[in-house]
Write a protein that holds these residues in place. Structure first.
Motif, PDB file in Angstrom:
ATOM      1  N   ARG A 149       7.352   8.515 -28.509  1.00  0.00           N
ATOM      2  CA  ARG A 149       7.248   6.668 -29.305  1.00  0.00           C
ATOM      3  C   ARG A 149       8.506   6.150 -30.450  1.00  0.00           C
ATOM      4  O   ARG A 149       8.890   5.578 -30.697  1.00  0.00           O
ATOM      5  CB  ARG A 149       6.131   6.296 -29.453  1.00  0.00           C
ATOM      6  N   ALA A 150       7.940   7.671 -31.534  1.00  0.00           N
ATOM      7  CA  ALA A 150       8.697   7.774 -32.475  1.00  0.00           C
ATOM      8  C   ALA A 150      10.399   7.058 -32.328  1.00  0.00           C
ATOM      9  O   ALA A 150      11.231   6.453 -33.273  1.00  0.00           O
ATOM     10  CB  ALA A 150       8.296   8.424 -33.838  1.00  0.00           C
ATOM     11  N   LEU A 151      10.684   7.770 -31.469  1.00  0.00           N
ATOM     12  CA  LEU A 151      11.797   7.815 -31.314  1.00  0.00           C
ATOM     13  C   LEU A 151      13.405   6.963 -30.537  1.00  0.00           C
ATOM     14  O   LEU A 151      14.006   6.286 -30.890  1.00  0.00           O
ATOM     15  CB  LEU A 151      12.537   9.766 -30.449  1.00  0.00           C
ATOM     16  N   VAL A 152      11.746   6.566 -29.562  1.00  0.00           N
ATOM     17  CA  VAL A 152      13.148   5.715 -28.710  1.00  0.00           C
ATOM     18  C   VAL A 152      12.387   3.983 -30.009  1.00  0.00           C
ATOM     19  O   VAL A 152      13.714   3.734 -30.131  1.00  0.00           O
ATOM     20  CB  VAL A 152      11.769   4.631 -28.028  1.00  0.00           C
ATOM     21  N   ASP A 153      11.239   4.712 -30.203  1.00  0.00           N
ATOM     22  CA  ASP A 153      11.624   3.084 -31.337  1.00  0.00           C
ATOM     23  C   ASP A 153      12.780   2.726 -32.566  1.00  0.00           C
ATOM     24  O   ASP A 153      13.426   2.669 -32.577  1.00  0.00           O
ATOM     25  CB  ASP A 153      10.461   3.070 -32.063  1.00  0.00           C
ATOM     26  N   HIS A 154      12.642   4.220 -33.009  1.00  0.00           N
ATOM     27  CA  HIS A 154      13.948   4.120 -34.354  1.00  0.00           C
ATOM     28  C   HIS A 154      15.678   4.028 -33.186  1.00  0.00           C
ATOM     29  O   HIS A 154      16.113   3.610 -34.038  1.00  0.00           O
ATOM     30  CB  HIS A 154      14.280   5.415 -34.385  1.00  0.00           C
ATOM     31  N   CYS A 155      15.662   3.821 -32.126  1.00  0.00           N
ATOM     32  CA  CYS A 155      16.450   4.587 -31.917  1.00  0.00           C
ATOM     33  C   CYS A 155      17.275   2.910 -30.623  1.00  0.00           C
ATOM     34  O   CYS A 155      18.043   2.577 -29.964  1.00  0.00           O
ATOM     35  CB  CYS A 155      17.088   5.072 -30.736  1.00  0.00           C
ATOM     36  N   GLY A 156      15.605   2.435 -30.432  1.00  0.00           N
ATOM     37  CA  GLY A 156      16.446   1.585 -29.824  1.00  0.00           C
ATOM     38  C   GLY A 156      16.722   1.306 -28.214  1.00  0.00           C
ATOM     39  O   GLY A 156      16.807   0.573 -27.497  1.00  0.00           O
ATOM     40  N   PHE A 157      15.666   2.493 -27.662  1.00  0.00           N
ATOM     41  CA  PHE A 157      16.234   2.980 -25.767  1.00  0.00           C
ATOM     42  C   PHE A 157      15.058   1.984 -25.215  1.00  0.00           C
ATOM     43  O   PHE A 157      14.321   1.904 -25.936  1.00  0.00           O
ATOM     44  CB  PHE A 157      16.105   4.118 -25.932  1.00  0.00           C
ATOM     45  N   ARG A 158      14.955   1.628 -23.850  1.00  0.00           N
ATOM     46  CA  ARG A 158      14.672   0.930 -22.992  1.00  0.00           C
ATOM     47  C   ARG A 158      14.049   2.332 -22.071  1.00  0.00           C
ATOM     48  O   ARG A 158      14.808   3.296 -21.974  1.00  0.00           O
ATOM     49  CB  ARG A 158      14.990   0.283 -21.766  1.00  0.00           C
ATOM     50  N   ASP A 159      12.736   2.972 -22.814  1.00  0.00           N
ATOM     51  CA  ASP A 159      12.171   3.839 -22.364  1.00  0.00           C
ATOM     52  C   ASP A 159      11.407   3.879 -20.578  1.00  0.00           C
ATOM     53  O   ASP A 159      10.553   2.330 -20.691  1.00  0.00           O
ATOM     54  CB  ASP A 159      10.493   4.283 -23.679  1.00  0.00           C
ATOM     55  N   THR A 160      11.806   5.125 -20.232  1.00  0.00           N
ATOM     56  CA  THR A 160      10.052   5.334 -18.717  1.00  0.00           C
ATOM     57  C   THR A 160       9.719   6.588 -19.155  1.00  0.00           C
ATOM     58  O   THR A 160      11.076   7.399 -19.170  1.00  0.00           O
ATOM     59  CB  THR A 160      11.051   4.764 -17.214  1.00  0.00           C
ATOM     60  N   ALA A 161       8.679   6.819 -18.764  1.00  0.00           N
ATOM     61  CA  ALA A 161       8.269   8.136 -19.154  1.00  0.00           C
ATOM     62  C   ALA A 161       7.175   8.145 -17.117  1.00  0.00           C
ATOM     63  O   ALA A 161       6.633   7.187 -17.253  1.00  0.00           O
ATOM     64  CB  ALA A 161       7.702   7.949 -19.629  1.00  0.00           C
ATOM     65  N   ARG A 185      16.740  13.075 -42.200  1.00  0.00           N
ATOM     66  CA  ARG A 185      18.374  12.508 -42.831  1.00  0.00           C
ATOM     67  C   ARG A 185      18.164  11.000 -42.292  1.00  0.00           C
ATOM     68  O   ARG A 185      18.451  10.275 -43.233  1.00  0.00           O
ATOM     69  CB  ARG A 185      18.924  13.242 -43.221  1.00  0.00           C
ATOM     70  N   ALA A 186      17.443  10.905 -41.141  1.00  0.00           N
ATOM     71  CA  ALA A 186      17.661   9.642 -40.137  1.00  0.00           C
ATOM     72  C   ALA A 186      16.745   9.259 -40.286  1.00  0.00           C
ATOM     73  O   ALA A 186      16.305   7.904 -40.368  1.00  0.00           O
ATOM     74  CB  ALA A 186      17.835  10.391 -39.168  1.00  0.00           C
ATOM     75  N   GLY A 187      15.359   9.574 -41.417  1.00  0.00           N
ATOM     76  CA  GLY A 187      13.950   8.873 -41.573  1.00  0.00           C
ATOM     77  C   GLY A 187      12.772   8.921 -40.406  1.00  0.00           C
ATOM     78  O   GLY A 187      11.946   8.068 -40.771  1.00  0.00           O
ATOM     79  N   LEU A 188      13.088  10.075 -40.045  1.00  0.00           N
ATOM     80  CA  LEU A 188      11.876  10.392 -38.636  1.00  0.00           C
ATOM     81  C   LEU A 188      11.680  10.979 -39.204  1.00  0.00           C
ATOM     82  O   LEU A 188      11.228  12.326 -40.534  1.00  0.00           O
ATOM     83  CB  LEU A 188      13.307  11.221 -37.345  1.00  0.00           C
ATOM     84  N   PRO A 189      10.117  10.875 -39.124  1.00  0.00           N
ATOM     85  CA  PRO A 189       8.476  11.937 -39.116  1.00  0.00           C
ATOM     86  C   PRO A 189       8.745  13.398 -39.334  1.00  0.00           C
ATOM     87  O   PRO A 189       9.563  13.265 -38.389  1.00  0.00           O
ATOM     88  CB  PRO A 189       7.647  11.493 -38.280  1.00  0.00           C
ATOM     89  N   GLU A 190       8.296  13.784 -39.749  1.00  0.00           N
ATOM     90  CA  GLU A 190       8.318  15.532 -40.243  1.00  0.00           C
ATOM     91  C   GLU A 190       7.547  15.694 -38.737  1.00  0.00           C
ATOM     92  O   GLU A 190       8.030  17.142 -38.090  1.00  0.00           O
ATOM     93  CB  GLU A 190       7.268  16.029 -41.253  1.00  0.00           C
ATOM     94  N   SER A 191       6.084  15.424 -37.428  1.00  0.00           N
ATOM     95  CA  SER A 191       6.124  15.714 -36.282  1.00  0.00           C
ATOM     96  C   SER A 191       6.911  15.341 -35.773  1.00  0.00           C
ATOM     97  O   SER A 191       6.958  16.191 -34.487  1.00  0.00           O
ATOM     98  CB  SER A 191       5.337  14.645 -36.570  1.00  0.00           C
ATOM     99  N   VAL A 192       8.006  14.798 -35.982  1.00  0.00           N
ATOM    100  CA  VAL A 192       9.601  15.077 -34.968  1.00  0.00           C
ATOM    101  C   VAL A 192      10.494  15.554 -35.040  1.00  0.00           C
ATOM    102  O   VAL A 192      10.948  16.849 -34.219  1.00  0.00           O
ATOM    103  CB  VAL A 192      10.268  13.491 -34.769  1.00  0.00           C
ATOM    104  N   ALA A 193      10.979  16.237 -36.522  1.00  0.00           N
ATOM    105  CA  ALA A 193      11.614  16.837 -36.742  1.00  0.00           C
ATOM    106  C   ALA A 193      11.687  18.011 -36.746  1.00  0.00           C
ATOM    107  O   ALA A 193      12.289  19.462 -36.744  1.00  0.00           O
ATOM    108  CB  ALA A 193      11.814  16.511 -38.751  1.00  0.00           C
ATOM    109  N   SER A 194       9.749  17.897 -36.957  1.00  0.00           N
ATOM    110  CA  SER A 194       9.159  20.066 -36.773  1.00  0.00           C
ATOM    111  C   SER A 194       8.011  19.813 -36.281  1.00  0.00           C
ATOM    112  O   SER A 194       7.035  20.034 -36.731  1.00  0.00           O
ATOM    113  CB  SER A 194       9.097  20.250 -37.992  1.00  0.00           C
ATOM    114  N   PRO A 195       7.867  19.920 -34.772  1.00  0.00           N
ATOM    115  CA  PRO A 195       6.627  19.453 -34.106  1.00  0.00           C
ATOM    116  C   PRO A 195       5.846  20.856 -34.428  1.00  0.00           C
ATOM    117  O   PRO A 195       6.541  21.693 -34.091  1.00  0.00           O
ATOM    118  CB  PRO A 195       7.390  19.458 -32.574  1.00  0.00           C
ATOM    119  N   ALA A 196       4.697  20.588 -34.809  1.00  0.00           N
ATOM    120  CA  ALA A 196       3.788  21.974 -34.695  1.00  0.00           C
ATOM    121  C   ALA A 196       3.239  22.390 -33.315  1.00  0.00           C
ATOM    122  O   ALA A 196       3.225  23.877 -33.037  1.00  0.00           O
ATOM    123  CB  ALA A 196       2.111  21.648 -34.757  1.00  0.00           C
ATOM    124  N   GLU A 197       2.785  21.916 -32.321  1.00  0.00           N
ATOM    125  CA  GLU A 197       2.993  22.362 -30.817  1.00  0.00           C
ATOM    126  C   GLU A 197       4.404  21.915 -29.893  1.00  0.00           C
ATOM    127  O   GLU A 197       3.634  21.098 -29.361  1.00  0.00           O
ATOM    128  CB  GLU A 197       1.990  21.914 -30.040  1.00  0.00           C
TER     129      GLU A 197
END
Length: 474
Positions: A227-239, A391-403
């Motif tokens: 969700r963080a990536l889709v919002d940041h990049c403005g993609f049209r998402d399907t999961a 550096r792109a401003g994404l949260p640490e949970s995206v940059a280095s996921p715990a799981e």
């Protein structure tokens, strides 16, 4: 040459690939003088297949990237070639298998080679040339590719992240499109996230993101990252929920007996959903994060050691004898990492089948070369990849996921619910047993043990997938 790969680069992308798998043609050995290069990227790049015909000889040469590796077979003075093994079904003999390839498959000792499961059927590996004459078909391997043997120190004025950003963005922009509608596999991991950043800034007319969602707490974290990536990049998402589409699920390619490559991807059923969704949205290209692990590996391309494998108790005598030959007839060291090339052969035919060209920019030859020269501290733990996300401003949970997400739960669900019941039928009636590659008593015991075990041994998936795949080609 197969119709779907003909004349790339000279016609619009919408005409590059068709969904009709019934049309295929062979090249007779008596063909006139013709030279055709099928470019899979742009002029001068390494992703191509070149076809040259002259009286008495046909030559097919592959480039270094291997997006759509060709399978080749000759029959009655005609050479047949396709990236889809199932399309060569009239020329495949399930009772004439190559023992060393069966042994590799059953023990997960896969190798990059021109070998296939079937006698007389070859894979055109990267930079190799297939020569077809009246004497038959042979594959000529190239010289081993040159690689950087050790990292090099950086100049004081160089920021490697800027260099990586530039190389990756350039590789993304090179993807061949006509209408600018592309897709991206977005898992929520750092590899696909880095590709996503470059795709979002490449100026495409429409970008659709697709993802397979895991279950449980890992899946919940994955959804937040996506969700963080889709919002940041403005993609049209399907999961899509991966747990509903495990191996051997009813309605999937294996359960239906649809002709398919017996050593294709484990999760064909799962990824088929993404492919259909992308095709429905008219995506011409699908970007993937494939190759991130390989380009960040610390070892040299020339000294990687193969991991030790666990013994497989249900091997039959034919497979056990062939284990001595699993390292025979290997292709030389390639330009791209070997696991990446092998993954292309597993996953890419599914995209081509629905008219989508897959692109994995993290293993573009220029990026492979750059990462080989990079000091280890930038690759350890994917440090450079993760810093770019920060550096792109994404949260640490995206940059280095715990799981980070994985497919182990999907495999377990598929084997527990559908694989073990299917395996019961194989115990009673099996091609692999009849050919001496599997011991029926040992397999029956393994199946019974798995019924009561907390986790089904995933090697049982290998033997079942191979059996089901072979039967689909009969």
């Amino acid at each position: 040459m197969h119709a779907r790969t003909a004349l790339r680069g000279t016609v619009p992308p919408s005409q590059w690939l068709t969904a009709d798998s019934s049309y295929r043609s062979g090249v007779p050995v008596s063909a006139p003088c013709v030279s055709l290069t099928v470019r899979e990227c742009k002029q001068g790049e390494a992703d191509f297949a070149a076809l040259t015909m002259k009286p008495g000889e046909v030559r097919l040469t592959a480039g270094a990237v291997g997006t759509a590796p060709l399978f080749l077979v000759s029959a009655e003075d005609v050479l047949y070639a396709s990236w889809d093994l199932a399309e060569l079904r009239p020329h495949l003999r399930v009772d004439r298998l190559v023992p060393r390839v069966v042994a590799r498959t059953l023990t997960r000792q896969h190798r990059y080679t021109a070998d296939t499961l079937f006698e007389g059927v070859y894979r055109l590996t990267e930079r190799a040339t297939a020569v077809f004459t009246s004497s038959g078909l042979r594959v000529q391997y190239p010289e081993p590719a040159e690689h950087v043997l050790a990292p090099r120190p950086l100049r004081p004025d160089v920021d490697p992240l800027d260099v990586f950003d530039s190389l990756l963005s350039e590789a993304v922009r090179e993807a061949p499109t006509a209408i600018g509608c592309v897709g991206i596999e977005l898992s929520g991991g750092s590899d696909s996230a880095n590709v996503a950043l470059s795709v979002s800034s490449a100026g495409y007319n429409a970008v659709h993101s697709f993802g397979l969602l895991m279950g449980g707490s890992v899946g919940a974290q994955q959804r937040e990252r996506r969700r963080a990536l889709v919002d940041h990049c403005g993609f049209r998402d399907t999961a899509a929920p991966a747990m509903r589409l495990p191996p051997f699920v009813p309605g999937g390619v294996r359960a239906l007996g649809t002709p398919h490559d017996p050593v294709g991807a484990f999760y064909q059923e799962t990824f088929d959903v993404i492919r259909k969704q992308a095709a429905a949205r008219a995506c011409e290209v699908m970007f993937t994060g494939s190759g991130g692990d390989e380009t960040n590996a610390h070892h040299s391309r020339t000294s990687a050691r193969l991991p030790a494998t666990d013994p497989v108790p249900w091997l039959g005598n034919e497979a056990a004898r062939a284990l001595a030959d699993v390292n025979e007839h290997l292709a030389p060291i390639p330009v791209l990492p070997v696991p990446t090339l092998m993954a292309f052969g597993l996953h890419n035919p599914g995209f081509l089948r629905v008219g989508i060209w897959p692109v994995s920019p993290l293993v573009h030859p220029r990026i492979v070369r750059f990462m080989e020269q990079l000091p280890h501290e930038y690759k350890r733990g994917k440090a450079l990849f993760r810093e770019r996300l920060r550096r792109a401003g994404l949260p640490e949970s995206v940059a280095s996921p715990a799981e980070p997400e994985n497919f182990l739960g999907v495999m377990e669900a598929g084997m527990r619910s559908f694989g073990l019941p299917t395996l019961a039928g194989m115990v009673r009636d099996s091609l692999l047993v009849d050919l001496g590659y599997v011991d029926p008593k040992a397999l029956a015991q393994a199946r019974e043990d798995a019924e009561h075990a907390p986790v089904v041994p995933d090697l049982l998936c290998d033997v079942l997938a191979l059996e089901v795949g072979l039967r689909s080609l009969m």
